[in-house]
Design a protein around this motif. Sequence first.
Motif, PDB file in Angstrom:
ATOM      1  N   GLY A   1      40.777   1.200 -18.728  1.00  0.00           N
ATOM      2  CA  GLY A   1      40.306   1.351 -20.097  1.00  0.00           C
ATOM      3  C   GLY A   1      39.298   2.487 -20.213  1.00  0.00           C
ATOM      4  N   GLN A   2      38.454   2.619 -19.182  1.00  0.00           N
ATOM      5  CA  GLN A   2      37.502   3.732 -19.193  1.00  0.00           C
ATOM      6  C   GLN A   2      38.236   5.067 -19.165  1.00  0.00           C
ATOM      7  OE1 GLN A   2      33.703   3.599 -18.861  1.00  0.00           O
ATOM      8  NE2 GLN A   2      34.297   5.539 -19.756  1.00  0.00           N
ATOM      9  N   VAL A   3      39.328   5.150 -18.376  1.00  0.00           N
ATOM     10  CA  VAL A   3      40.125   6.371 -18.310  1.00  0.00           C
ATOM     11  C   VAL A   3      40.704   6.702 -19.682  1.00  0.00           C
ATOM     12  CG1 VAL A   3      42.263   7.350 -17.380  1.00  0.00           C
ATOM     13  CG2 VAL A   3      40.658   6.189 -15.851  1.00  0.00           C
ATOM     14  N   LEU A   4      41.315   5.693 -20.341  1.00  0.00           N
ATOM     15  CA  LEU A   4      41.910   5.938 -21.654  1.00  0.00           C
ATOM     16  C   LEU A   4      40.847   6.318 -22.676  1.00  0.00           C
ATOM     17  CD1 LEU A   4      44.514   3.011 -21.748  1.00  0.00           C
ATOM     18  CD2 LEU A   4      44.994   5.455 -21.514  1.00  0.00           C
ATOM     19  N   THR A   5      39.700   5.640 -22.630  1.00  0.00           N
ATOM     20  CA  THR A   5      38.621   5.958 -23.562  1.00  0.00           C
ATOM     21  C   THR A   5      38.175   7.404 -23.395  1.00  0.00           C
ATOM     22  OG1 THR A   5      37.866   3.653 -23.566  1.00  0.00           O
ATOM     23  CG2 THR A   5      36.290   5.332 -24.284  1.00  0.00           C
ATOM     24  N   ASN A   6      37.969   7.825 -22.150  1.00  0.00           N
ATOM     25  CA  ASN A   6      37.516   9.195 -21.900  1.00  0.00           C
ATOM     26  C   ASN A   6      38.572  10.221 -22.311  1.00  0.00           C
ATOM     27  OD1 ASN A   6      35.277   7.980 -20.864  1.00  0.00           O
ATOM     28  ND2 ASN A   6      35.366   8.948 -18.851  1.00  0.00           N
ATOM     29  N   LEU A   7      39.849   9.928 -22.045  1.00  0.00           N
ATOM     30  CA  LEU A   7      40.903  10.874 -22.406  1.00  0.00           C
ATOM     31  C   LEU A   7      41.023  11.023 -23.919  1.00  0.00           C
ATOM     32  CD1 LEU A   7      43.705  10.022 -19.798  1.00  0.00           C
ATOM     33  CD2 LEU A   7      42.173  12.009 -19.828  1.00  0.00           C
ATOM     34  N   ILE A   8      40.921   9.889 -24.649  1.00  0.00           N
ATOM     35  CA  ILE A   8      41.009   9.958 -26.118  1.00  0.00           C
ATOM     36  C   ILE A   8      39.800  10.700 -26.680  1.00  0.00           C
ATOM     37  CG2 ILE A   8      41.003   8.579 -28.227  1.00  0.00           C
ATOM     38  CD1 ILE A   8      42.596   6.448 -26.686  1.00  0.00           C
TER      39      ILE A   8
ATOM     40  N   ASP B   1      35.843  -6.108 -19.179  1.00  0.00           N
ATOM     41  CA  ASP B   1      36.620  -5.350 -18.200  1.00  0.00           C
ATOM     42  C   ASP B   1      35.839  -4.155 -17.688  1.00  0.00           C
ATOM     43  OD1 ASP B   1      38.758  -7.032 -18.234  1.00  0.00           O
ATOM     44  OD2 ASP B   1      39.875  -5.916 -19.768  1.00  0.00           O
ATOM     45  N   GLN B   2      35.186  -3.442 -18.590  1.00  0.00           N
ATOM     46  CA  GLN B   2      34.515  -2.211 -18.182  1.00  0.00           C
ATOM     47  C   GLN B   2      33.235  -2.483 -17.402  1.00  0.00           C
ATOM     48  OE1 GLN B   2      33.973   0.709 -21.197  1.00  0.00           O
ATOM     49  NE2 GLN B   2      36.161   0.846 -21.694  1.00  0.00           N
ATOM     50  N   THR B   3      32.661  -3.636 -17.545  1.00  0.00           N
ATOM     51  CA  THR B   3      31.422  -3.934 -16.824  1.00  0.00           C
ATOM     52  C   THR B   3      31.671  -4.700 -15.539  1.00  0.00           C
ATOM     53  OG1 THR B   3      31.125  -5.910 -18.177  1.00  0.00           O
ATOM     54  CG2 THR B   3      30.000  -3.896 -18.882  1.00  0.00           C
ATOM     55  N   SER B   4      32.755  -5.490 -15.502  1.00  0.00           N
ATOM     56  CA  SER B   4      32.991  -6.292 -14.293  1.00  0.00           C
ATOM     57  C   SER B   4      33.974  -5.649 -13.338  1.00  0.00           C
ATOM     58  CB  SER B   4      33.517  -7.685 -14.680  1.00  0.00           C
ATOM     59  OG  SER B   4      34.809  -7.576 -15.281  1.00  0.00           O
TER      60      SER B   4
ATOM     61  N   VAL C   1      40.204   4.283  -7.406  1.00  0.00           N
ATOM     62  CA  VAL C   1      40.279   2.878  -7.818  1.00  0.00           C
ATOM     63  C   VAL C   1      41.716   2.449  -8.101  1.00  0.00           C
ATOM     64  CG1 VAL C   1      39.478   1.187  -9.501  1.00  0.00           C
ATOM     65  CG2 VAL C   1      37.968   3.039  -8.773  1.00  0.00           C
ATOM     66  N   LEU C   2      42.383   3.216  -8.941  1.00  0.00           N
ATOM     67  CA  LEU C   2      43.729   2.810  -9.368  1.00  0.00           C
ATOM     68  C   LEU C   2      44.800   3.234  -8.378  1.00  0.00           C
ATOM     69  CD1 LEU C   2      43.415   3.768 -13.152  1.00  0.00           C
ATOM     70  CD2 LEU C   2      42.944   1.565 -12.049  1.00  0.00           C
ATOM     71  N   GLY C   3      44.458   4.099  -7.398  1.00  0.00           N
ATOM     72  CA  GLY C   3      45.429   4.515  -6.382  1.00  0.00           C
ATOM     73  C   GLY C   3      46.521   5.393  -6.916  1.00  0.00           C
ATOM     74  N   GLY C   4      46.225   6.158  -7.973  1.00  0.00           N
ATOM     75  CA  GLY C   4      47.257   6.986  -8.588  1.00  0.00           C
ATOM     76  C   GLY C   4      46.954   8.463  -8.517  1.00  0.00           C
ATOM     77  N   GLN C   5      47.670   9.229  -9.327  1.00  0.00           N
ATOM     78  CA  GLN C   5      47.515  10.675  -9.398  1.00  0.00           C
ATOM     79  C   GLN C   5      47.431  11.087 -10.864  1.00  0.00           C
ATOM     80  OE1 GLN C   5      50.812  12.495  -7.389  1.00  0.00           O
ATOM     81  NE2 GLN C   5      50.511  11.338  -5.495  1.00  0.00           N
ATOM     82  N   ILE C   6      46.723  12.189 -11.092  1.00  0.00           N
ATOM     83  CA  ILE C   6      46.599  12.703 -12.454  1.00  0.00           C
ATOM     84  C   ILE C   6      46.776  14.213 -12.420  1.00  0.00           C
ATOM     85  CG2 ILE C   6      44.074  12.886 -12.256  1.00  0.00           C
ATOM     86  CD1 ILE C   6      43.939  12.333 -15.278  1.00  0.00           C
TER      87      ILE C   6
ATOM     88  N   PRO D   1      41.840  -3.409 -15.215  1.00  0.00           N
ATOM     89  CA  PRO D   1      41.893  -3.018 -16.623  1.00  0.00           C
ATOM     90  C   PRO D   1      40.617  -2.306 -17.082  1.00  0.00           C
ATOM     91  CG  PRO D   1      41.566  -5.388 -16.417  1.00  0.00           C
ATOM     92  CD  PRO D   1      41.873  -4.885 -15.045  1.00  0.00           C
ATOM     93  N   GLY D   2      39.452  -2.678 -16.526  1.00  0.00           N
ATOM     94  CA  GLY D   2      38.211  -2.027 -16.929  1.00  0.00           C
ATOM     95  C   GLY D   2      38.209  -0.541 -16.621  1.00  0.00           C
ATOM     96  N   PRO D   3      38.389  -0.121 -15.351  1.00  0.00           N
ATOM     97  CA  PRO D   3      38.462   1.308 -15.041  1.00  0.00           C
ATOM     98  C   PRO D   3      39.578   2.023 -15.770  1.00  0.00           C
ATOM     99  CG  PRO D   3      38.041   0.056 -13.046  1.00  0.00           C
ATOM    100  CD  PRO D   3      38.309  -0.947 -14.120  1.00  0.00           C
TER     101      PRO D   3
END
Length: 574
Positions: A452-459, A401-404, A534-539, A448-450
């Motif tokens: 997952g990258q967001v969750l990984t970075n936040l954790i 997911d994170q590479t593709s 990418v995800l079209g959201g807000q943070i 899911p890749g991007p």
Amino acid sequence: MGLLTSFLPEPAIRWLNNALRGSSSDRFARVFYASPDWIVITRLSDGLIVEANLGFETMSGYSAKAAIGNHISKFNIWAIPAEREHIVACLTRDGVVRNAHAKARGRNGELRDFDVSATLIAVDGAVNSHAVWICRDITDAQRAAAAMREGESRFSLLFEQSPIPMCYASANDQFSTTQWNAAWFKNFGFDPLHDQGKTGIELNVWDESADRDELVSMLHNRQTHSQVETFMRRSDGSVRTVSVSSRLFLDTQSPLLVSTYVDITEQVESRNKIEILNAELESRVASRTAELQATNQELSQTLQTLQLAKDQLVQSEKLAALGALVAGVSHELNTPIGNGLTVASALEHRVEVFAQKIDGGLRRSDLQSFVEEARFAAEIIARNLGRAGHLVSSFKQVAVDQTSSQRRAFSLNSLVSEIVLTLSAVWKKYTCAVVVEVPADLLLESYPGPLGQVLTNLINNALLHGFDVKDAGSITIHAAPGANDTVHLSVRDTGNGIAAENLHRIFEPFFTTRLGQGGSGLGLHIVHNIVGSVLGGQIKVVSEPSGGAEFSLILPRVAPQHANDAEVGRSALA
């Protein structure tokens, strides 16, 4: 004839002499009645009108027929009777009166000014018994003269009191004398008592005679000139820049040349200074522009270098995250694989022993013991290999997911669980716990890749900045459906929190509070880019010092479609 020639103009006298040549009384009568002047013959003793011409009728408004035979006083012609009495007295004394002024009233009551001339004549042998009165209307001429005098008086007043240096010269003397006003003498320093009336040539005020010749040539061609700049000399010899304007007035009795002189030396010097300053300013601007262009080029090159460095750092950050996953999975795989290897080695040894017993004689109890041990070993090996297989499967999914960065439908709970599992080796070194609160039926069609990258970075960010290794606490990953087909996803920790002055900067690239201590300053910047593009959201983030921090994401269930989904993740991360 002698009477008329004493008062008539020279052209009229010549015409009258020609008309009377031959001594004809008929011709004299025609001249008498045709004269434009008022001609009346009266008896001196009582003012009885004996004869009156057409001019009398025109000027007085009375007919000659009505006037003849009546006293002059009957018509109230003399506005001031004393004037007639004075003229009669002079006429009686001297026999003639010339160019006396009097006011006469016409039949309509209008007062007019007359130039009166009179002489005594003999009638029927009576010497000096009658008087011939010749009256010329000078009202209009006097008014014109008065207007001219008034205009000349106003001109003289304005000329003398004008604050602007001026002069005028008349054509009566061929412009040989020049009248200068007080402002001119004050400005040029000459003495009005000695220099009034002298021309500019006599006063040597022209620094360049060619300038004067050019102006005179223009005047001869009846051309006015305005604000002609020339150089003029003052009485002390100093040369000044002067703006000269001249006009030739032709509507007066004689042509009048009027000129004004405005000293513009200071203005010209200021203008020259401004031109020099403008030239210097243009040179400075050009030089500064060249410097700025060179600086901009250097900055552009520096920016390109920084962008390249940033891209490399972001790529390194991505690889570091993936490396952390690999390290974590390797650590997690080590236990089940090691356990399986140990059991397999023990089982191998037990098989050799069992084979030896077969050769020496096998008992039923030995067979039963071997079967039980083999079954137990197989269970241990299968359980550990199953755990290792699950870890490998999760790792493969996350890595792919994170590479593709492929777009697909997925369960948010499964994705979060896989991320937590792959990061377990990292967070297990801390005392804090990771809690997952994500509904199992929450599905997304996104990347899911991007994510997952967001969750990984936040954790990782929460672990690195929020906790020390021995700090107790928790990291909670919570998700719930939101309005308008969105999902609210949050990562909340109970760690140290974020200082208020840093809250508005945490998403900036290269901003970190742990520079040189494991922080690159790119993790949250990558998170912000992925969520927005990418995800079209807000943070957004909420935090209080010592009260933990919470990163809240609002994501659409169906992410926006991108032109090239295979490249979108890489472009956002870069």
